[in-house]
Enzyme design. Structure first.
Site, PDB file in Angstrom:
ATOM      1  N   LYS A 130      -6.458  -2.470   4.571  1.00  0.00           N
ATOM      2  CA  LYS A 130      -7.284  -2.896   5.701  1.00  0.00           C
ATOM      3  C   LYS A 130      -6.917  -2.166   6.987  1.00  0.00           C
ATOM      4  O   LYS A 130      -7.770  -1.913   7.819  1.00  0.00           O
ATOM      5  CB  LYS A 130      -7.120  -4.408   5.924  1.00  0.00           C
ATOM      6  N   TRP A 161       0.899  -1.148   0.000  1.00  0.00           N
ATOM      7  CA  TRP A 161       0.000   0.000   0.000  1.00  0.00           C
ATOM      8  C   TRP A 161       0.940   1.200   0.000  1.00  0.00           C
ATOM      9  O   TRP A 161       1.661   1.446   0.982  1.00  0.00           O
ATOM     10  CB  TRP A 161      -0.900   0.016   1.221  1.00  0.00           C
ATOM     11  N   GLY A 204       5.941  -0.067   6.854  1.00  0.00           N
ATOM     12  CA  GLY A 204       6.127   1.025   7.808  1.00  0.00           C
ATOM     13  C   GLY A 204       6.631   2.264   7.089  1.00  0.00           C
ATOM     14  O   GLY A 204       6.488   2.401   5.882  1.00  0.00           O
ATOM     15  N   LYS A 226     -19.390   3.282   4.521  1.00  0.00           N
ATOM     16  CA  LYS A 226     -19.429   2.000   3.789  1.00  0.00           C
ATOM     17  C   LYS A 226     -19.606   2.254   2.304  1.00  0.00           C
ATOM     18  O   LYS A 226     -18.914   1.703   1.459  1.00  0.00           O
ATOM     19  CB  LYS A 226     -20.581   1.137   4.322  1.00  0.00           C
ATOM     20  N   GLU A 231     -21.803   5.739   9.553  1.00  0.00           N
ATOM     21  CA  GLU A 231     -21.234   4.448   9.142  1.00  0.00           C
ATOM     22  C   GLU A 231     -21.782   4.016   7.784  1.00  0.00           C
ATOM     23  O   GLU A 231     -21.024   3.542   6.924  1.00  0.00           O
ATOM     24  CB  GLU A 231     -21.516   3.393  10.208  1.00  0.00           C
TER      25      GLU A 231
END
Ligand code: AGP
Length: 607
Positions: free
Chosen positions: A602, A74, A101, A484, A480
């Site tokens: 994630k 990522w 990291g 989503k 929320e």
């Protein structure tokens, strides 16, 4: 965040690494690569794009060899290109490295290395590490790595191989998770447990500032001074079933469908008769009853769970509770007294901002309660006490079952606090517990309506803007639902407190903007109906989440999704489920990659 794997043993490293990366691709999917020692030479294959691109490359140009490292990325420093993909190697291609990291002092290091004639190929911060190892190499692999990590600022989980040492690989952890798996004549490195399923159940969690030197038959651990240390072997119980999609097309749908069972298992684990239990909660009641103030800090969906936590804790335990977004909390120099408890909510337990918020609290000698889904995570390990939400591995980038597990865990923790502070009557506690016990079946009723919600998605998937409105316990639900939808369908969508909508945002309304209104039965129902009418009178297109049996709401709505009745304070648990399904099906119909939405990962392990 990124995914790291490493293998040394007798099997073809290529296949072991690819399977491991497949299981870690939720951690990042901008690019992927492997480095394998093939007949003494480090061979690197890597490419921008999803893992399947790397798969194709290796099919055309396979690499032999039984020791290697792999990475799924990522992007942080340097765009998602092939040249920036990991692994990275030094000038002489004697070392290869993968990293998760951020190296905060990489620019200065890179400048000095270039002055020392090192040739860089990528824009990444990672590449400075492998050139430093090259520069520090004195014939001893461990000593060279020890010297190198002492020069790095920031967070790094590393896996390193070297042509000079073709029978060993090195793993390093500081600030980003890394585990070592022990096999029989083979050993493994992984960022997270799913990569090791079916490979081993014997693992070691590296702690911060620890190094492992791994051969096929041995694993030695060291601290950052190079001193040997001993570590305890753990056993993991994650099975294939938990990390596979089973019969579902996507992890997200599987995880939505799992929610009834997850809530039922939390209830079984946490409630015994009239007792509410918490495992691993290291706080004793003498401490808990003295808590005068709670600050919840979290990010994204976990922050939405925190907003509900405020309602629960203040409602049941009458403790003043604030809710902060982690990236703000850590910089606002919060006023914290001795009786304050900070609560860090994080599904992954690796969100950099939430970790920083935890460390900010601890720097002021304040206790921290972690609420996590991964008990080996940094937040779980650094918290003074931790609540396991027990949702099982959540692979879909859009959090669903973990959100509901967070909310249920907060609900039970708040009841527990209300009980020990004598702020609740026993009969009330029993009523709440009994209503909670009905929730799994009620969620099941909703998920069984997924085809109805899919048909609704068919009518709305091509819209470009959505609004979500809710009040009281359901304004977090509106937030929320909006998150989503936006994160997996890329539709611009915003949640608002419905009472706030007329103070400006209502100007957004026209017939092209669907407005999802959460108007289940409860104290503020009539207020919500008024808000719906305000929108309707401006040609808004209204989708309502309503309580079964509420016929009158149809007068003000274009579409109604009914959910079973429950007590108001538990309604957010039910009301979010149709919104999860609606966003899933809309994203699907828009051809989006539901499990791996663009630009996301994630867990955001960088600031
Ligand atoms: C949720 O669907 C998002 N993927 C994201 O907002 C997530 O909730 C956030 O990054 C926090 O993650 P955490 O719970 O692992 O700390």
């Amino acid at each position: 965040m990124c995914g790291i794997v490493g293998y040394i043993g007798d099997k073809p490293a290529e296949s072991v690494l690819l399977v491991g990366l497949e299981r870690l691709k939720y951690r990042g999917y901008d690019s992927a690569g492997v480095a394998i020692i093939d007949d003494g030479d480090i061979i690197i294959r890597k490419s921008a794009g999803k893992l399947r691109v790397l798969d194709e490359i290796l099919k055309e140009n396979p690499v032999n060899g039984t020791i290697g490292i792999g990475h799924t990325r990522w992007a942080t420093h340097g765009g998602p290109s092939t040249v920036n993909a990991h692994p990275h190697n030094d000038c002489k291609n004697k070392f290869a490295i993968v990293h998760n990291g951020i190296i905060e002092n990489y620019a200065l290091l890179k400048e000095r290395l270039i002055q020392n004639s090192h040739i860089f190929k990528s824009e990444t911060d990672t590449e400075v590490i492998v050139h430093l190892i090259e520069e520090n190499y004195n014939g001893n692999f461990l000593e060279s790595v020890v010297k190198t990590v002492s020069q790095l600022d920031g967070s790094f989980a590393l896996a390193i191989i070297s042509e000079y040492h073709p029978s060993s690989m090195v793993a390093v952890r500081k600030g980003s998770p890394l585990i070592v798996g022990k096999g029989d004549g083979e050993n493994f490195i992984a960022s997270d447990i799913p990569a090791l399923v079916n490979l081993t159940k014997r693992i070691y969690y590296l702690d911060d500032k620890e190094i492992a030197v791994i051969t096929r038959d041995d694993i030695q651990f060291y601290d950052f001074s190079g001193k040997e240390i001993k570590k305890e072997e753990k056993n993991i119980s994650i099975t294939d079933k938990l990390v596979d999609k089973s019969e579902y097309e996507h992890y997200m749908l599987k995880e939505i469908m799992e929610q009834p069972d997850i809530v039922a298992s939390i209830i079984r684990e946490r409630i015994s008769g009239e007792e509410i239990l918490f495992n691993k909660l290291n706080f004793d009641n003498n401490y808990l009853v003295k808590i005068g103030r709670i600050i919840i800090q979290a990010a994204g969906t976990s922050w939405h769970a925190g907003l509900l936590g405020k309602f629960f804790i203040e409602g049941f335990a009458r403790i003043h509770t604030e809710v902060d977004i982690s990236s703000e909390f850590r910089y606002r120099n919060p006023v914290i007294e001795g009786d304050t408890l900070v609560v860090a909510i994080s599904q992954s337990g690796e969100t950099a901002d939430t970790i920083a918020g935890l460390r900010e609290a601890k720097s002021k000698f304040i206790k921290v309660l972690g609420i996590c889904n991964n008990m080996a995570s940094t937040i779980a390990r650094e918290s003074d006490a931790v609540i396991d939400i027990m949702a099982g591995p959540e692979i879909g980038v859009a959090s669903t079952k973990a959100y509901i597990a967070q909310v249920v865990s907060l609900f039970l923790f708040s009841l527990y606090m209300g009980k020990i502070k004598w702020a609740l009557q026993p009969e009330d506690i029993n009523m709440y517990i009994n209503e909670l016990k009905k929730i799994p079946e009620k969620i099941k009723e909703i998920v069984d309506k997924k085809d109805e919600i899919e048909r609704l998605a068919e009518q709305y998937y091509n819209r470009n803007n959505f609004i979500f409105l809710g009040r009281s316990y359901n304004y977090p639900t509106a937030f929320e639902g909006a998150l989503k939808l936006k994160e997996i369908s890329y539709i611009h969508s915003t949640g608002y407190q419905a009472g706030e909508f007329k103070h400006g945002p209502i100007a957004l309304i026209d017939e092209n903007v669907p407005v999802v209104c959460i108007a289940t039965q409860g104290e503020i129902y009539n207020k919500m109906v008024s808000n719906i009418q305000e929108v309707k009178s401006r040609d808004g297109n209204i989708i309502v989440i309503a309580t079964e049996g509420d016929k009158q709401i149809q007068k003000f709505s274009d579409k109604v999704i009914y959910v079973p009745n429950t007590i108001d304070i538990l309604s957010p648990i039910l009301n979010v489920v149709p919104l999860q399904l609606l966003s899933y099906y809309i994203a699907l119909k828009r051809g989006c990659d539901v499990d791996q939405p663009r630009n996301l990962a994630k867990s955001v392990t960088v600031e």
